[in-house]
Write an enzyme that holds these catalytic residues in place. Structure first.
Site, PDB file in Angstrom:
ATOM      1  N   ASP A 150      -5.603  -0.006   2.802  1.00  0.00           N
ATOM      2  CA  ASP A 150      -5.869  -1.279   3.477  1.00  0.00           C
ATOM      3  C   ASP A 150      -6.329  -2.337   2.472  1.00  0.00           C
ATOM      4  OD1 ASP A 150      -5.336   0.059   5.877  1.00  0.00           O
ATOM      5  OD2 ASP A 150      -7.429   0.661   6.087  1.00  0.00           O
ATOM      6  N   HIS A 177      -9.215   2.832  10.091  1.00  0.00           N
ATOM      7  CA  HIS A 177      -7.963   2.908   9.322  1.00  0.00           C
ATOM      8  C   HIS A 177      -6.776   3.046  10.265  1.00  0.00           C
ATOM      9  CE1 HIS A 177      -5.351   3.554   5.944  1.00  0.00           C
ATOM     10  NE2 HIS A 177      -5.053   4.797   6.301  1.00  0.00           N
TER      11      HIS A 177
END
Length: 317
Positions: A150, A177
């Site tokens: 990310d 996530h």
């Protein structure tokens, strides 16, 4: 200070390039690979590379040999995402795989640092933690959900949009996530954005995995970029274990400071890594804006459900 590292799930789409990056990492002295198929071949291939580390591959019931004496265990094992699948769709299969691997880790290398890549990370990390707790070997400072992809995406997309070098971008990504649980704090990046740019960037960071799945037309998911991100985080952990000062990273860990703002038992935060794993968990940055506050609220709602699902799974084991 070189380290003993295991990659579990080493023959898969993430596992093979991740194993290559670990073989190429001079901080690794001994690399073991484990999977249900093909690891002897992967290990033989990697063993020809002229870097100092030794590499061995193990299969099936020989997982103990792969885990014994490890300082770090990186786990990308499990089934990958396919078109139309969310990370939650992976839960039923990957939850069972991760639980069994946690049991093996508890038995063979309880003091290692465990880096969980297997999706859905929001749930697999709490499952791993509960299994270690049952075995009496849980250390919250050494269990990490790898959310580095990310951050890698955020840096790349911001650099592309702003026409700057990636090295000029530093942005925390917190929460979880998966989709809306991924909360990029663009206000903390040192760059300015229009409201439309913020919406575009946020969506692309949150759903970058879908972009890759669609581009591969059903033939895979984000394997290469995830391997890179996993290797980046593993390197950060090794630097911390070696005593390097000021090593910071975002990672999904147990939340030891539950508040009204962040009430979940696991949360991705900025941490400083040290000789014992997590040395310090940094508080949420001050000055986050209203848009990011709303993102956090939505993300925490989903994250709470993901964590609860993990606990319900473990209770039925």
């Amino acid at each position: 200070m070189p380290f003993n590292v295991a990659v579990v799930g080493a023959a898969g789409g993430i596992g093979q390039p991740l194993s290559l990056l670990m073989k190429n990492n001079l901080m690794v002295k001994d690399l073991t690979l484990y999977d249900v198929v093909n690891t002897p071949g992967v290990a033989a291939d990697l063993s020809h590379i002229c870097t100092p580390s030794k590499v061995q591959g193990f299969l099936g019931d020989d997982i103990g040999s792969a885990l014994k004496g490890r300082d770090i265990v990186i786990i990308p094992a499990g089934v990958p995402r396919k078109p139309g699948m969310t990370r939650d769709d992976l839960f039923n299969t990957n939850a069972g795989i991760v639980a069994k691997l946690a049991q093996a880790c508890a038995e063979h290398c309880p003091d290692a640092c465990f880096l969980i890549i297997s999706n859905p990370v929001n749930s697999t990390v709490p499952i791993f933690a509960e299994v270690l707790k049952k075995a009496g070997v849980y250390n919250p400072k050494k269990l990490f959900g790898v959310t580095t992809l990310d951050i890698v995406r955020a840096k790349t997309f911001i650099a592309e949009m702003k026409g700057v070098e990636v090295g000029e971008v530093d942005v925390p990504v917190v929460g979880g996530h998966s989709g809306a649980t991924i909360v990029p704090l663009l206000s903390q990046s040192g760059h300015t954005f229009t409201p439309e740019e913020v919406k575009t960037l946020t969506h692309r960071i949150q759903f970058g995995g879908d972009e890759v799945v669609q581009a591969k037309a059903g033939l895979g998911s984000a394997t290469l970029s995830m391997a890179f991100a996993g290797a980046e985080f593993a390197t950060a952990v090794m630097k911390g274990l070696a005593g390097e000062a000021g090593v910071k990273a975002c990672t999904y860990i147990e939340n030891s400071n539950i508040t009204d703002a962040i009430p979940t038992s696991f949360f991705s935060s900025v941490v400083t890594l040290g000789r014992e794993g997590v040395a310090e968990v940094h508080p949420m940055p001050t000055g986050i804006n209203a848009f990011e506050t709303d993102l956090l609220k939505t993300g925490i709602e989903q994250l709470t459900t993901n964590i609860q699902k993990a606990h319900e799974f473990v209770e039925k084991m």
